[in-house]
Design a protein around this motif. Structure first.
Motif, PDB file in Angstrom:
ATOM      1  N   UNK A  59       0.841  -1.205   0.000  1.00 49.73           N
ATOM      2  CA  UNK A  59       0.000   0.000   0.000  1.00 49.73           C
ATOM      3  C   UNK A  59       0.876   1.255   0.000  1.00 49.73           C
ATOM      4  N   UNK A  60       1.995   1.188   0.698  1.00 46.03           N
ATOM      5  CA  UNK A  60       2.897   2.347   0.803  1.00 46.03           C
ATOM      6  C   UNK A  60       3.392   2.822  -0.570  1.00 46.03           C
ATOM      7  N   UNK A  61       3.586   1.870  -1.485  1.00 40.82           N
ATOM      8  CA  UNK A  61       4.067   2.260  -2.819  1.00 40.82           C
ATOM      9  C   UNK A  61       2.942   2.360  -3.850  1.00 40.82           C
ATOM     10  N   UNK A  62       1.697   2.158  -3.397  1.00 43.78           N
ATOM     11  CA  UNK A  62       0.571   2.328  -4.312  1.00 43.78           C
ATOM     12  C   UNK A  62       0.234   1.109  -5.143  1.00 43.78           C
ATOM     13  N   UNK A  63       0.675  -0.059  -4.713  1.00 40.51           N
ATOM     14  CA  UNK A  63       0.331  -1.302  -5.408  1.00 40.51           C
ATOM     15  C   UNK A  63      -1.050  -1.807  -4.993  1.00 40.51           C
ATOM     16  N   UNK A  64      -1.326  -3.055  -5.360  1.00 44.76           N
ATOM     17  CA  UNK A  64      -2.624  -3.651  -5.047  1.00 44.76           C
ATOM     18  C   UNK A  64      -2.437  -4.872  -4.156  1.00 44.76           C
ATOM     19  N   UNK A  65      -3.226  -4.945  -3.083  1.00 44.24           N
ATOM     20  CA  UNK A  65      -3.178  -6.081  -2.160  1.00 44.24           C
ATOM     21  C   UNK A  65      -4.359  -7.001  -2.435  1.00 44.24           C
ATOM     22  N   UNK A  66      -4.070  -8.292  -2.595  1.00 45.13           N
ATOM     23  CA  UNK A  66      -5.116  -9.288  -2.817  1.00 45.13           C
ATOM     24  C   UNK A  66      -5.117 -10.223  -1.603  1.00 45.13           C
ATOM     25  N   UNK A  67      -6.306 -10.547  -1.100  1.00 47.88           N
ATOM     26  CA  UNK A  67      -6.398 -11.355   0.120  1.00 47.88           C
ATOM     27  C   UNK A  67      -6.811 -12.784  -0.192  1.00 47.88           C
ATOM     28  N   UNK A  68      -5.981 -13.743   0.200  1.00 48.75           N
ATOM     29  CA  UNK A  68      -6.350 -15.148   0.026  1.00 48.75           C
ATOM     30  C   UNK A  68      -6.830 -15.699   1.367  1.00 48.75           C
ATOM     31  N   UNK A  69      -7.959 -16.403   1.364  1.00 48.85           N
ATOM     32  CA  UNK A  69      -8.480 -16.906   2.641  1.00 48.85           C
ATOM     33  C   UNK A  69      -7.607 -18.020   3.220  1.00 48.85           C
ATOM     34  N   UNK A  70      -6.932 -18.776   2.378  1.00 53.22           N
ATOM     35  CA  UNK A  70      -6.071 -19.875   2.836  1.00 53.22           C
ATOM     36  C   UNK A  70      -4.843 -19.930   1.930  1.00 53.22           C
ATOM     37  N   UNK A  71      -3.808 -20.657   2.368  1.00 57.79           N
ATOM     38  CA  UNK A  71      -2.626 -20.809   1.508  1.00 57.79           C
ATOM     39  C   UNK A  71      -2.731 -21.988   0.546  1.00 57.79           C
ATOM     40  N   UNK A  72      -3.898 -22.632   0.466  1.00 62.22           N
ATOM     41  CA  UNK A  72      -4.002 -23.820  -0.382  1.00 62.22           C
ATOM     42  C   UNK A  72      -3.759 -23.446  -1.835  1.00 62.22           C
ATOM     43  N   UNK A  73      -3.144 -24.356  -2.614  1.00 58.97           N
ATOM     44  CA  UNK A  73      -2.926 -24.054  -4.033  1.00 58.97           C
ATOM     45  C   UNK A  73      -4.233 -23.721  -4.746  1.00 58.97           C
ATOM     46  N   UNK A  74      -5.333 -24.365  -4.361  1.00 61.50           N
ATOM     47  CA  UNK A  74      -6.614 -24.094  -5.031  1.00 61.50           C
ATOM     48  C   UNK A  74      -6.963 -22.612  -4.903  1.00 61.50           C
ATOM     49  N   UNK A  75      -6.963 -22.103  -3.671  1.00 54.69           N
ATOM     50  CA  UNK A  75      -7.313 -20.698  -3.442  1.00 54.69           C
ATOM     51  C   UNK A  75      -6.264 -19.759  -4.022  1.00 54.69           C
ATOM     52  N   UNK A  76      -4.997 -20.012  -3.636  1.00 51.99           N
ATOM     53  CA  UNK A  76      -3.943 -19.054  -3.973  1.00 51.99           C
ATOM     54  C   UNK A  76      -3.695 -19.013  -5.485  1.00 51.99           C
TER      55      UNK A  76
END
Ligand code: OOB
Length: 543
Positions: free
Chosen positions: A248-265
């Protein structure tokens, strides 16, 4: 100023300010600045695909801050935050900073034992939880914590609030709020712990902003960075190394994954064209396998940061070819010091070391058992001080006296070797802790819980080698009476005591007596040798 924390001595503070590390700005400013500069850029995307621009996120944080003030949350108040990777975490985090309150960040996996302790030590006035997460009702947990800790006046719930306050209802017309002192504590992080109870780590506005900013620089983050939060947002690695805040500090985009599973991520990497993310070694190993069968397009991914526990050189060498991205090893700690392999380091350094310190003013000492510096290149305990490393845990004077040298160096408990290039190789540890794939378990804390069981006379918790997790937890027990408890029974017992699930022993070994050292202490090294030997014979030499 918050009381009960140990600030840097003034000469050090002056040096860090003069060098430009400490900019004298509150931590929430990073969001405000980007919202002014680039209001319409996408700041945040959640798993469902909901998106918030910088202006929207900034405004929600302001409205929630006003709402927090409206229910009486005041400057300096501590608020426990236990939220999963959702927009609610991000909004509440910035809102608390703006209200002058101090977020106390806990993991979704923590339970009554940990939260009650943290609530007591911090003197928290509020506790923020999801309604139900992975089948666990956090409102029930909140009831128990509140009954034990009367200072908690408010329970704030993301979702169905039951008798409590819904986070969504903390919404009021923004009003001007006094800016906090940048030299003061902005947030409290939880330490992995080596003692009976977890400790709280004070991080200031100045030091944590520097942590995120300098990390973002080293990792080459900019407006085009799309960072996927895979680890819990409350973990220092995903929050500020460079993580959510650095992005956020450099103005990028943050995406939130609910879990670290390969399916989600993997699905999110493909959908949002993620460029960077951070994981612990077991997840890296899982992803290396999953690319074989998952169809997702991961071509946008340019950087995979791996840290939290040691990544073997062999899997490290497989990351770039298998995932088509640069590997960066990160050896960090919530207490401060961060080591990164650099993006232009040779392949040998990237696969074979855990990086070198972030700041030119990170001071490193490697000492022997008597506290003397070892010759260059030899193994010893890592001690450190610097512009973003704590000088003392929060409200823990006795523990601080042992954990810090007289001149303010933090004893990390990690055994390292320093190469001529300045890169560190982590070779083990002297602290009594198990590192279960990045999750830290204090042996003493778990032993104390086990000793509370009526059929346990003595307990010794050690790490046992594991191919995927690096280590798992083995509890050696000397039983009391005829019927030693089984692993299952102990799991039930510990869970009923409110111990987080990741701390449950993976294996229980019952013995009649413990081996002793020459001074009569339980010989954990010998127990470690025994369990390693047993595992070798059981696995036929595989492990
Ligand atoms: C990170 O932070 P914590 O506070 O959960 O744990 C710190 C400890 C270190 O003292 C060390 O024992 C271990 O975790 N550790 C590693 C490691 N990274 C951390 N051991 C070997 N190799 C590594 N790469 O774990 C953390 C915080 C910020 C960034 C990355 C990790």
């Amino acid at each position: 100023m918050l009381d009960g924390w140990v600030p840097w001595p003034e000469p050090f503070a002056r040096r860090y300010r003069d060098a430009g590390y400490w900019e004298g700005r509150p931590l929430d400013r990073l969001l405000r600045d980007r919202a002014r500069a680039d209001p319409d850029r996408t700041a945040l995307v959640d798993a469902a695909g909901d998106r918030w621009t910088y202006a929207e996120l900034d405004r929600r944080a302001d409205r929630t801050a006003a709402g927090l003030r409206g229910i009486g949350i005041a400057a300096g108040d501590r608020v426990i935050v236990q939220l999963p990777n959702t927009d609610a975490f991000v909004v509440l985090f910035f809102a608390l900073l703006r209200a002058g309150a101090v977020p106390v960040l806990t993991l979704p996996a923590h339970r009554e034992s940990e939260i009650t302790h943290v609530a007591k030590v911090s003197g928290a006035v509020a506790y923020a939880v999801p309604d139900v997460l992975d089948g666990f009702d956090h409102r029930a947990l909140a009831r128990a914590v509140r009954a034990a800790v009367p200072s908690i006046a408010h329970v704030l719930v993301a979702g169905d609030a039951a008798e409590f306050t819904a986070l969504a209802d903390l919404d009021a017309e923004p009003r001007p709020l006094p800016a906090p002192d940048p030299g003061d504590v902005a947030l409290l992080l939880l330490s992995g712990g080596t003692t009976g109870k977890p400790k709280l780590i004070p991080r200031t506005h100045d030091d944590y902003t520097y942590n995120a900013r300098a990390s973002a620089e080293i990792c080459g983050f900019d407006q085009d960075t799309v960072y996927l939060v895979v680890l819990p947002t409350a973990h220092n690695f995903a929050l500020a190394c460079p993580g959510l805040l650095g992005t956020l500090l450099v103005g990028g985009t943050v995406v939130l994954s609910p879990t670290p599973s390969p399916e989600d991520a993997f699905a999110l990497i493909e959908r949002e064209k993620v460029t960077a993310t951070a994981v612990v070694p077991p997840i890296a190993l899982l992803w290396l396998e999953a690319v074989e069968w998952e169809e997702a397009d991961l071509s946008s991914l340019a950087l995979l940061q791996v840290g939290g526990s040691k990544l073997g050189a062999e899997p490290a060498a497989r990351v770039a070819p298998a995932l088509g991205c640069t590997l960066q090893q990160v050896f960090g700690m919530a207490e401060g010091l961060l080591n990164y392999t650099r993006l232009d380091d040779t392949a040998d350094l990237v696969t074979g070391t855990q990086g070198r310190p972030l700041s030119p003013d990170d001071e490193i000492r490697v000492v022997d058992e008597d506290g003397h510096d070892v010759p260059p290149g030899e193994r010893g305990e890592l001690l450190t001080r610097g512009p973003y490393t704590l000088r003392g845990y929060y409200r823990a004077p006795g523990h601080n006296a042992r954990t810090f040298s007289d001149d303010g160096f933090y004893r990390t408990g990690d055994l390292v070797r320093v190469l001529p290039s300045g890169h560190l190789v982590v070779e083990g540890r002297v602290k009594d802790q198990i590192n279960r794939g990045g999750d830290k378990i204090s042996a003493e804390e778990l032993e104390n819980h086990l000793l509370a069981h009526p059929a346990v006379h003595d307990a010794a918790v050690i790490g046992m080698p594991d191919a995927t997790m690096g280590e798992r937890t083995c509890a050696y027990l000397v039983p009391r009476g005829q019927q030693p408890p089984t692993q299952r029974e102990l799991a039930g017992f510990l869970t009923a005591r409110g111990v987080a699930g990741y701390k449950l022993p993976d294996r229980v070994e019952v013995v009649e007596v413990f081996p002793r050292t020459s001074v009569g202490k339980t010989d954990k090294k010998e127990l470690g040798r025994r369990i390693a030997e047993r595992l070798r014979t059981e696995d036929g030499g595989v492990n």
